[in-house]
Design a protein around this motif. Sequence first.
Motif, PDB file in Angstrom:
ATOM      1  N   MET A 191      -6.198  21.553  20.999  1.00 10.31           N
ATOM      2  CA  MET A 191      -5.802  21.698  22.393  1.00 10.31           C
ATOM      3  C   MET A 191      -7.015  21.871  23.305  1.00 10.31           C
ATOM      4  O   MET A 191      -7.095  21.249  24.358  1.00 10.31           O
ATOM      5  N   SER A 192      -7.974  22.663  22.897  1.00  8.01           N
ATOM      6  CA  SER A 192      -9.094  22.992  23.784  1.00  8.01           C
ATOM      7  C   SER A 192      -9.947  21.766  24.110  1.00  8.01           C
ATOM      8  O   SER A 192     -10.239  21.497  25.267  1.00  8.01           O
TER       9      SER A 192
ATOM     10  N   ASN B  81      -8.085  32.662  20.855  1.00 10.08           N
ATOM     11  CA  ASN B  81      -7.491  31.380  20.452  1.00 10.08           C
ATOM     12  C   ASN B  81      -6.059  31.228  20.940  1.00 10.08           C
ATOM     13  O   ASN B  81      -5.685  30.164  21.448  1.00 10.08           O
ATOM     14  N   GLN B  82      -5.255  32.248  20.770  1.00  9.17           N
ATOM     15  CA  GLN B  82      -3.860  32.157  21.194  1.00  9.17           C
ATOM     16  C   GLN B  82      -3.753  32.045  22.713  1.00  9.17           C
ATOM     17  O   GLN B  82      -2.903  31.318  23.222  1.00  9.17           O
ATOM     18  N   GLY B  83      -4.610  32.737  23.442  1.00  7.55           N
ATOM     19  CA  GLY B  83      -4.609  32.630  24.898  1.00  7.55           C
ATOM     20  C   GLY B  83      -4.978  31.234  25.376  1.00  7.55           C
ATOM     21  O   GLY B  83      -4.398  30.714  26.342  1.00  7.55           O
ATOM     22  N   VAL B  84      -5.937  30.609  24.706  1.00  7.43           N
ATOM     23  CA  VAL B  84      -6.340  29.248  25.064  1.00  7.43           C
ATOM     24  C   VAL B  84      -5.199  28.273  24.807  1.00  7.43           C
ATOM     25  O   VAL B  84      -4.907  27.400  25.628  1.00  7.43           O
TER      26      VAL B  84
END
Length: 175
Positions: free
Chosen positions: A66-67, A151-154
Amino acid sequence: MFSAVTRTGMLNSSRTPFSRAVAAQSARAFVATPARRTEEPQSVVAKRALKNRPISPHLSIYQPQMSWVLSGIHRNTGVLVAGSAYLYTAAFGLAPMFGLDLSSVAVASTLAATPTPLLLAIKALISGSLSFHCVNGVRHLFWDSGKGLNNQGVINSGYVVIGVTTLLTGYLTFF
């Protein structure tokens, strides 16, 4: 007492400790170094070419994340939005020189004559690019404040960006 003249023409007695240290360092820089062998890297490249292996990995060997996918889209939409604005501004400024009419009346009449499916596609491209770039820019502002950097926030903020972009694009395209 006489002072020896150095290779730069300055007297030793007029030098400060700093300039003496710099001169000593530069004198060491002229020491000859052994020549590099250029055959070795070329032979490695040649061996890999014979085996039909890539010299270095490319994006195709990585699983999309995703990033970096959203980062690439953000850069591309930024280029598209800014490039379109620059091109239209340049065309608007140069139009009289070439005898073109880019007044608001001419642009509106051209858009009115454009077939509806093509007009909707153009509006979706423009509004989608602008919406994504703006919403993802807000995401970056949250990151600048230190929020959502795990990671989860991104990943969660990526899904929010995709959702809000879809809603904004639909609204700006059809209404």
